[in-house]
Structures are given as C-alpha cells and as structure tokens.
Scaffold this active site. Structure first.
Site, PDB file in Angstrom:
ATOM      1  N   LEU A 617       0.750  -1.298   0.004  1.00 41.91           N
ATOM      2  CA  LEU A 617       0.050  -0.059  -0.076  1.00 41.91           C
ATOM      3  C   LEU A 617       0.951   1.226  -0.080  1.00 41.91           C
ATOM      4  CD1 LEU A 617      -2.583  -1.196   2.546  1.00 41.91           C
ATOM      5  CD2 LEU A 617      -2.990  -1.249   0.206  1.00 41.91           C
ATOM      6  N   PRO A 619       5.164   1.802  -0.370  1.00 41.14           N
ATOM      7  CA  PRO A 619       6.395   1.188  -0.280  1.00 41.14           C
ATOM      8  C   PRO A 619       7.504   1.671   0.728  1.00 41.14           C
ATOM      9  CG  PRO A 619       5.725   1.809  -2.434  1.00 41.14           C
ATOM     10  CD  PRO A 619       4.693   2.377  -1.656  1.00 41.14           C
ATOM     11  N   GLY A 689      -0.105  -8.534   4.449  1.00 42.07           N
ATOM     12  CA  GLY A 689       0.737  -7.771   5.490  1.00 42.07           C
ATOM     13  C   GLY A 689       2.298  -7.969   5.363  1.00 42.07           C
ATOM     14  N   GLU A 692       5.017  -8.346  10.140  1.00 43.46           N
ATOM     15  CA  GLU A 692       5.538  -9.526  10.940  1.00 43.46           C
ATOM     16  C   GLU A 692       6.435 -10.320   9.858  1.00 43.46           C
ATOM     17  OE1 GLU A 692       2.467  -9.761  14.524  1.00 43.46           O
ATOM     18  OE2 GLU A 692       2.109 -10.898  12.994  1.00 43.46           O
TER      19      GLU A 692
HETATM   20 MO1  MOS Z   1       1.247  -8.712  17.116  1.00 41.44          MO
HETATM   21  S1  MOS Z   1       2.234  -9.993  18.274  1.00 41.44           S
HETATM   22  O1  MOS Z   1      -0.302  -9.759  17.031  1.00 41.44           O
HETATM   23  O2  MOS Z   1       0.964  -7.288  17.946  1.00 41.44           O
END
Ligand code: MOS
Length: 732
Positions: A617, A619, A689, A692
């Site tokens: 969305l 960069p 996403g 993470e």
């Molecule tokens: Mo993340 S550990 O779901 O904030």
C-alpha cells in the site's frame, strides 16, 4: 460489505495515491513532539495525580500482611489501592493472570498496590514505604524440567498427522533429528505501558497505549465489572507494541481504580524495570525437528514438536504453525506441548508462532541441505509447494517463495558464497552468508470505518484502528484519497478512539489490509450517497480532482455534500475465501556476517529481504516495517534473552541495560525488495501484511551465516560468542 468473492477491478487499482511511497501524514506531529502519547495528555483534564505501581517480590505464594501506614504518611500521598480496598475485580478475557494481585500472588512483579500522590516523585518515594510480607511457595520455573508434566494445550495449532511420519522418517536415506531452543523474549517497546483514567459518574475515560481498542474496552469493563458502554478508550498514538499492548495491563486497571479512590484523574506509567515481569513476554521454546529426505533432496517426512510454558490457564507458543504449510512432503507431523510455569504470563510477541518456529525450522533446513550436499536456496526451491501440503486440494492464494529466493540470491550475490564453512576470510573476520525462508499467515479481521465529506470537500475518516508506529494514519488516508478522488491533504484521519467504529486493530500483521478494506467499504457507501445526491448513476460516477463526474456533468464533492456534510459508515467482513485458499505471505532473508577469528564477536554486515506479500500500500512505510522487523531479528538472533532465575522465578535482566536490543551501530546495510504482487483473494485492497513477515526467518538466516562463517552450529539462541569460542578451531 461482505468480501466473499475475489476482488475485481476497483478504484484502488488506479494507484494514483495507494501504492505510492508517500511520507507519514502524522510525521510532523511526532517529530515536533505534538503527537500526545498516553502519559502526555497534560492538558486534557485538570488536577492530574500520579500513580506508582508496587510489584510483588515473590513469584508464587500469598501476601501475609501489607502495611500502608508509613506510605500513607509520606508527603503528597492521596490514596493507596490494594486488592483489600479495590472491591471485587473480574479478569479480562485476554488476560491470564489478574492485573492486581493479592492475597494470592501469581507471578513476580504482579501489581500488589498503586500509590497515588500529587507528583510522580512523591508516589515513587511513598511506594518504597509500602511494606509487604509474603508467604512464598515453590513454583515451576524451568521449562526443560517441566517437560514431564506438560500436556496437550487446549488452544493453538491442533496436533496434526498426515501420512505415516514415523515410517517415512525411519526409511529416509537422509535424516536430521535436532533440537533447537529459543529463550523468553520481551517486547521492550520504546513507550512504556501507560494510562490516564478519568471518571465522570460511573463513566470511565482511559487515555492509554493499546493496539486493540475494542478488545481492551471490553476487558476493562470485565475487570471493573461495569458495562462496556461506560468505558471509553483513547489511544491515538502508540510508541511501539509488538503484541505487548494487544491487551489491557495493570497500568490501565490501576489508573481506573486509583482515579476512583482519589476522585480525580490519575495517570500511571509502568517503569521500565516493571515492564519485563509485570506484562507479557514471548515464551521460550524447546523444539524438536525431524526431516527425512531422499538422496535427490525431496523431503519425504517432516515433523516439528514444540514445548513452551505459561501460567496455568495460559496458551502455548504456536511454533509449529509454519511447518504445516511451508514445504512439501507427504508424511507430516506437528505437535505442541504446554507446561504450567509460574513465570510471568506469556503471550503474543511480533509474529507469534512463526518467529520462534522459523528460528528453528530454518536452521534445520540449512543442516539438511548440507547433509544432502545441496545449496540451501536450491533445497528450499526443490521442496516448494503450491498447495496446502495437508490438504492438496487447497491451493495458496498467491505463493511466490521461489521467486523471492531466486531474486534474493541474485541480488545478494549468493553465488560468491562458499559451501564449505570457515572458508572465507576478510582480514580478521571470518565471513559467511546465510539464507532463510520467511513465512507468515495472512489473517483478515472485520473492520469498520466512518467517512464524512464536508462542504469544503474535506474527507474525514474515523475508525478505532491504531497506529503503533506502522503507518496506519497514512495508508488509511491514501485509501480514502484514492476512493474519493481527492489529494492526500484533503483527508483527515482520526484513529484510536472507542467512540469510532470498531476496526481490526493492530495485531498479527492484519491491520493494514483489514483496516484499509474497512475504509474502502465506507468510501464505497460514500460514493453511492454522493452520486445519489448529485443525481448521478453511481455505476458511472467518476471521482477525480475533488469532483464527482458523469459524462459532461461534474461537481465538487463538497458542493454535493453541502453545508451539513454527508456521513457514511460501513465495515468489511470476510467470507470463507481464506478457508478455500491458504493465504500467506512469503519472503527470503539473506544475511552476511563477519565473525572475529580471535574473539568470535559477531557483526552483521549485510541484510536483504525479498517479499511477496500482496499489494504494497505504501512502499516507504512497508520498507520501514521490514527494516524494523529485520533489526528485531538481529536482536533475536544475537542478543535477546530474558535470563530466568530458576530458584526465585523471575526475569533477572529487566531493563534495557541487561536486556539488549540492537542499536543503529549494530545495523550496517539493509535492503528490501517487494515483488510486484496483488492478491485478489485477500481483500478489495488486494494487500496482505508485511509488519511481521520481516521478522520471520531472520534469526535463522543469521545463525546459518554464522555457521557458514565458522563451521560452528549453534542451536540455542541467542547466538553469542561464548557459544562459538570453545568450538572454534585454534589456528596455529
Ligand atoms: Mo502482534 S504480536 O499480534 O501485535
């Protein structure tokens, strides 16, 4: 809006503003110190008092007596809250331990009192005069020692078995059976947990620092035993959370209790030394991985078992999650065991499950490649799968792991790596390269938003979505600007208030995709409302340059909205596309390290991540998420470890002097490449996403690079020089 069929072409695909590397819209507020964080609402209400939390000095047992007389006499003290005076308290749905202990103590530094005084210093001084006598009980603090009593957890990944793992593993000509450990980790975010509570009659307002406004609104109500409607949570700016602020913690509950007792606003921040034991942490794991393969490198059997611990009633670390999906192989096994420990409560920390799981799995893959005489990049590519290996009729929505690995190998100069460990030297440094796959599931969450267009054509978006430093403000503004055909500076975004529609919140890297999809849904409604009011067929209406247009007709949206403005509200909810298709995000991490030949000091020299994670969305903010996560991965690989006192049951290194995280000087060169991808099965945004994903696999890539540099295989994180030096060849 229900998202239950694949996205087709929509206004987001114009990519005039979405997909552009625009700067943070709230950046100037943060850099000028005018974005108020939870402890800084100095002018929000008058007469603020300060609360200071007293933490339990034992890990398990009871309070025998608590003497408050001396503290009460101390200068400035207004009131002291303990379990004796707090009244009956419940427990939040997302909490394992109670947030105010006494008489029973469930973990070290569980809050036992809040001292409220006129100033912070007075509260802190008086807190030292609270005298607590405890009856200490023996507890279980050692994960390995608790293995015998561990059980199959009630929550988390179910035990899985596909084919005949035991038979196939035993028959495999090439086998690996190795155990890896990851220690307890602390979120160690910059901004401490902090809250300010104000009561107005039986209604509570809490300014706090929290990733999940609606969850926490509910949990504050449950804990205090009041209706949820009587609680308002305000959390517009958050200085990092990493999962440590998914839940209500003692600062919020004690601020509310303190404010009720003091009959005035009370603010509470957890001091840094309290955060490590008072709040949650990522639990340690002991992981056994078995991989069997044919001599051609095809995996025939893959098994992953993980043991972790938590307080009774708590949850396991889902460290086997990725192993169900990352590599092919007909015979499979995953299992979790959960031991009851009396250490502080374990819970989610950035990429829970995959982050520690890949730290183990991706070393195992490196070891296996070596046994097979295969390049570790090629070994992974050889075992790619385009379908869920447990349910081959179920494809991935998008999966470009192979392209990530190939692109990364090419860009990183992987060809220059020597397969023989310890073979590359640069002066005093032994140099090595390592690779690991990155994998993180794509979760989708219902998310709502409200959009207003006023007479001047300004678009205001309101949602209880949070921005934990990730860029939510900006991507939400980009989404609204794209949808409504206005420049970015005509959009106002207001976040983090429970008065706004309930959003996905920030967690599990679902925030960006889900919350912008909610804004998309509200904007679709707004477009229809404006078209209708303008007498234009919504299907043919074009929104561009602040105008709504159809054929020759065109009007400013502000003029259509009129003096009173127009409001539209909607939410996105998700059907079963994530059941029919496995939705995940993929990447490849490449790392080069130098290890000092004499001292074994480890330096990360270069890092590269290549990601395939749906539409990006923004960069610029996505890259920031990636390099931040990669930095966190350096911490997990080389530094971070909560030292457990196994006699007394607490994390000893409970500050940033003892619990080390990387600093700028530790990070030399980082690069990020996003493959050009859209995932129409994920949402109308076609995004997933990355927040993470960036952490997933980094630790193993570093450990593998250290092995390549030195020939010393460390299976117990963090990889520190003491674990290398005794096993290094002595040069003569
Ligand atoms: Mo993340 S550990 O779901 O904030």
């Amino acid at each position: 809006m229900k998202f239950d069929t694949p996205a087709t072409t929509n206004p987001i695909d114009q990519l005039r503003i979405v997909g552009q590397p625009v700067e943070r819209i709230e950046g100037p507020r943060k850099t000028t110190g005018t974005a108020p964080y939870a402890y800084e609402w100095h002018n929000a209400v008058p007469n603020q008092a300060y609360g200071y939390v007293v933490g339990a000095a034992i890990a398990k047992g009871r309070i025998f007596s608590i003497s408050l007389a001396e503290a009460r006499r101390a200068p400035g003290v207004i009131t002291i809250v303990t379990a004796d005076t707090a009244g009956k308290l419940g427990k939040g749905k997302w909490n394992t331990a109670r947030l105010l202990g006494g008489p029973e103590i469930q973990h070290y530094h569980q809050a036992v009192a809040l001292v409220v005084a006129e100033t912070f210093e007075q509260a802190r001084a008086a807190a030292q005069l609270v005298h607590v006598r405890y009856v200490r009980e023996e507890g279980a603090f050692d994960l390995a020692g608790a293995r015998a009593s561990a059980s199959v957890p009630k929550t988390g990944v179910p035990e899985t078995a596909t084919g005949d793992f035991a038979g196939a593993f035993a028959a495999a000509p090439v086998q690996l059976d190795a155990t890896y450990t990851t220690p307890d980790h602390s979120h160690a975010m910059m901004e401490p947990h902090a809250s300010m509570a104000v009561w107005s009659g039986d209604k509570l307002t809490l300014w706090t620092s929290n990733q999940m406004v609606d969850w926490s609104r509910g949990d504050v109500a449950l804990t205090l035993g009041i209706p949820k409607e009587n609680v308002r949570l305000i959390s517009p700016y958050i200085g990092g959370g990493f999962g440590g602020k998914l839940f209500v913690r003692s600062d919020a509950v004690l601020a509310a209790l303190g404010a009720r007792a003091a009959r005035r606003p009370v603010k509470v921040a957890l001091t840094r030394p309290l955060m490590f034991n008072n709040t949650t942490h990522r639990p340690a794991t002991i992981q056994r991985i078995r991989i069997g393969a044919n001599r051609d490198g095809k995996i025939t059997a893959i098994g992953h078992e993980s043991l972790s611990g938590d307080l009774a009633g708590g949850k396991p670390e889902n460290a086997v999650q990725q192993t169900r999906l990352l590599y092919a192989g007909p015979n499979r096994l995953t299992a979790l065991r959960l031991a009851a420990l009396d250490l502080p409560e374990g819970n989610a920390m950035r990429a829970p499950g995959e982050a520690p799981g890949l730290m183990a799995l991706e070393i195992a893959m490196d070891e296996m490649a070596e046994k097979l005489g295969l390049d570790p990049v090629e070994f992974r590519i050889l075992n790619d799968t385009q379908v869920d290996p447990e349910k081959p009729q179920r494809p991935f929505s998008e999966r470009r792991l192979v392209e990530c690995l190939r692109t990364g190998a090419d860009r990183f100069g992987w060809k220059a790596r020597s397969a023989r460990p310890g073979a590359t030297r640069d002066g005093e440094w032994l140099v090595g390269m390592g690779v690991a796959a990155a994998f993180r599931n794509n979760q989708v969450m219902k998310s709502g938003a409200r959009v207003r267009v006023d007479g001047a054509g300004t678009v205001t978006v309101e949602t209880d979505m949070t921005d934990i430093g990730t860029g939510s403000y900006t991507i939400i503004a980009q989404t609204a600007a794209e949808m409504m055909g206005v420049p970015l500076d005509r959009v106002v975004v207001r976040l983090g208030d429970s008065n706004f529609p309930v959003s996905a919140g920030s967690g599990g890297q679902w925030g960006a995709n889900s919350s912008t999809a909610g804004v998309y849904a509200a904007c679709v409604k707004m477009r229809e409302a404006l078209a209708q009011k303008a007498g234009i067929d919504p299907a043919s209406a074009v929104f561009e340059g602040g105008q709504i247009r159809s054929g020759e007709r065109s009007m400013p949206i502000g003029a259509v909205a009129g003096e009173g403005g127009i409001v539209a509200e909607d939410f996105i909810e998700f059907g079963d596309l994530n059941k029919k298709y496995q939705q995940s995000t993929f990447g490849a991490h490449f790392v080069e390290v130098g290890v000092d030949a004499a001292t074994c000091e480890i330096r990360v020299r270069r890092m590269l991540a290549v990601c395939a994670a749906g539409r990006i969305l923004n960069p610029k903010s996505a890259r920031s998420q990636m390099i931040g996560a990669m930095t966190m991965g350096v911490g997990a690989a080389l530094m971070e470890e909560l030292a457990v006192d196994r006699r007394l049951g607490y994390f000893v290194n409970h500050d940033l002097a003892g619990y080390e995280v990387p600093v700028h000087a530790d990070i030399v060169s980082q690069d990020v490449i996003f493959l050009d991808e859209t995932d129409p099965l994920s949402s109308p945004m076609k995004a997933k996403g990355v927040g993470e994903l960036g952490l997933c696999g980094v630790g193993a890539a570093i450990a593998n690079a250290v092995y390549n540099a030195t020939g010393v295989r460390v299976r117990d994180y963090p990889v520190t020089l003491d674990k290398l030096i005794s096993r290094m060849p002595v040069s003569t």
